[in-house]
Design an enzyme around this catalytic site. Structure first.
Site, short mmCIF file in Angstrom:
data_model
loop_
_atom_site.label_atom_id
_atom_site.label_comp_id
_atom_site.label_asym_id
_atom_site.label_seq_id
_atom_site.Cartn_x
_atom_site.Cartn_y
_atom_site.Cartn_z
N SER A 169 0.82 -1.20 0.00
CA SER A 169 0.00 0.00 0.00
C SER A 169 0.86 1.27 0.00
O SER A 169 1.69 1.46 -0.88
CB SER A 169 -0.95 -0.04 1.21
OG SER A 169 -1.85 1.03 1.18
N HIS A 375 -7.31 -5.25 -0.72
CA HIS A 375 -6.16 -4.49 -0.22
C HIS A 375 -5.49 -5.15 0.97
O HIS A 375 -4.26 -5.12 1.10
CB HIS A 375 -6.62 -3.08 0.15
CG HIS A 375 -5.54 -2.06 0.13
ND1 HIS A 375 -4.99 -1.57 -1.04
CD2 HIS A 375 -4.87 -1.43 1.13
CE1 HIS A 375 -4.06 -0.69 -0.75
NE2 HIS A 375 -3.96 -0.58 0.56
#
Length: 409
Positions: A169, A375
């Protein structure tokens, strides 16, 4: 409804952070499991590894803690966590985590901790609890100051020419900043494997984009009330204790936490992030960052990938320009591998496609074959990462290291 809940939550924890310091005001929480009480060294020991702790001081005075599990690989492997996270996240799934797997296979593994998190909350002269100036940083400073200091430390300790990097991320975004602003470091990164890469946020899905777009208004509101926000979701802050209490409330807390916070933000995937695991990761994440970084990320929803926008008057003083300079990603020439998911609400396929078109040296681009890959599944919290993610990491590692990673065959 979920959008309203998340906006309410971010406002609530911000208010609590600024006004309440008494943990007795919080609702009861269930006793944490054993893994929850362990710090990085304890987690490493629990999974059969001995970690070494190092301190690194950046050129602008921030004191960072990094961890090292020694191994024999030709290129040291540097793992860089995401937003408001810490090095712990790479170990939480035990033998099914990236960090433990790398260490078990003999890789020389290093774990970064960005400024402001639970392990890197120090400065040569500023006190994070009393000096608001400590928190005047965003991901720009992490990429420009933190990464060079960490990479130089690793190269100096190992006497190796470069590092292999794996980021999650926002951890990837730091390397885009590094390559663009300090191009001399491109040669010090053997390959940069980007798991769920964050850079552009213009196509981020609701409720994420709704929350990010609301951040400047929340900031203006608190400034108008003379309640300047500095730290955000500090590891021991009342705001984080409130989140933990909400997520571990007896009987219903785990499910509420997943369905009203994590799944709406990261992507729904109940098979990979089970309710019982909330009781583990919620005691390690969030680990703290600056409010300025949240503001900077919010700017990426409406602007090109650029440095922090202070507003016209302040921009003229800081940058000698009414607008902040954009990052020139053509200067980021290190090899990048972009590993993405179709169910990712933060690192969306359109935004990653824009990033891919701007980076000059993308050596691998893979959309995960698992339709629900989101994610959180991307290298940190997924329950079965060795099955659906590690083979993709292995393919890149084989190209840039002397032996494969996580060779299940």
């Amino acid at each position: 409804m979920v959008v309203i809940q998340n906006l309410y939550l971010i406002a609530l924890i911000t208010i609590c952070q600024n006004h309440f310091n008494n943990a007795q005001l919080l609702p009861p929480i269930e006793p944490p499991p054993e893994n929850a009480n362990l710090d990085f060294n304890g987690l490493a020991n629990r999974h059969g590894q001995q970690a070494v702790q190092h301190e690194v001081t950046t050129d602008d005075g921030y004191i960072l803690t990094i961890f090292h599990i020694p191994g024999r690989s030709k290129y040291p492997v540097l793992l860089v966590h995401g937003l408001a996270d810490a090095a712990d996240v790479w170990l939480l799934r035990g033998k099914g985590s990236v960090g433990v797997t790398l260490a078990n296979e003999g890789y020389d593994v290093w774990f970064a901790n960005s400024r402001g998190n639970r392990y890197s909350r120090r400065h040569v002269s500023l006190d994070p609890d009393n000096d608001a100036a400590y928190w005047n940083f965003s991901f720009h400073e992490m990429g420009y100051y933190d990464l060079p200091a960490i990479i130089d430390k690793i190269i100096n300790e190992t006497q190796k020419p470069s590092v292999t990097a794996i980021g999650h991320s926002r951890g990837n975004l730091l390397f885009y900043v590094l390559g663009a602003t300090r191009p001399e470091y491109n040669s010090k990164v053997n390959v940069m494997i980007s798991l769920a890469p964050i850079c552009h946020l213009t196509n981020t899905k609701p409720p994420v984009i709704t929350i990010l777009q609301a951040v400047p208004f929340i900031d203006q509101l608190f400034n108008s009330l003379n309640m300047k926000i500095t730290e955000f979701l500090g590891y021991n802050s009342t705001s984080t204790k409130l989140v933990r209490a909400y997520c571990t409330y007896p009987i219903i807390g785990n499910e509420l936490c997943l369905n009203t916070i994590y799944f709406p933000l990261f992507g729904f995937d109940e098979k990979e992030l089970e309710a019982s695991f909330v009781n583990v990761f919620i005691y390690h994440f969030p680990a703290g960052t600056s409010w300025m970084e949240i503001l900077h990320l919010s700017q990426l929803t409406r602007k090109d990938f650029a440095q922090f926008d202070y507003g016209t008057a302040q921009n003229l003083l800081v940058y000698n320009s009414p607008v902040p300079p954009a990052y020139n990603l053509t200067l980021a020439t290190m090899p990048f591998a972009l590993l993405v998911g179709r169910n990712d609400r933060l690192a969306t396929l359109p935004d990653v496609a824009t990033l891919r078109s701007q980076l000059p040296n993308v050596v691998d681009y893979t959309v995960n074959r698992r339709a629900l890959f989101n994610h959180a599944d991307a290298g940190v919290l997924g329950r079965h990462m060795p099955d659906y993610l590690f083979p993709d990491i292995s393919r890149v590692m084989r190209r840039y290291n002397e032996r494969p990673l996580i060779n299940k065959n």
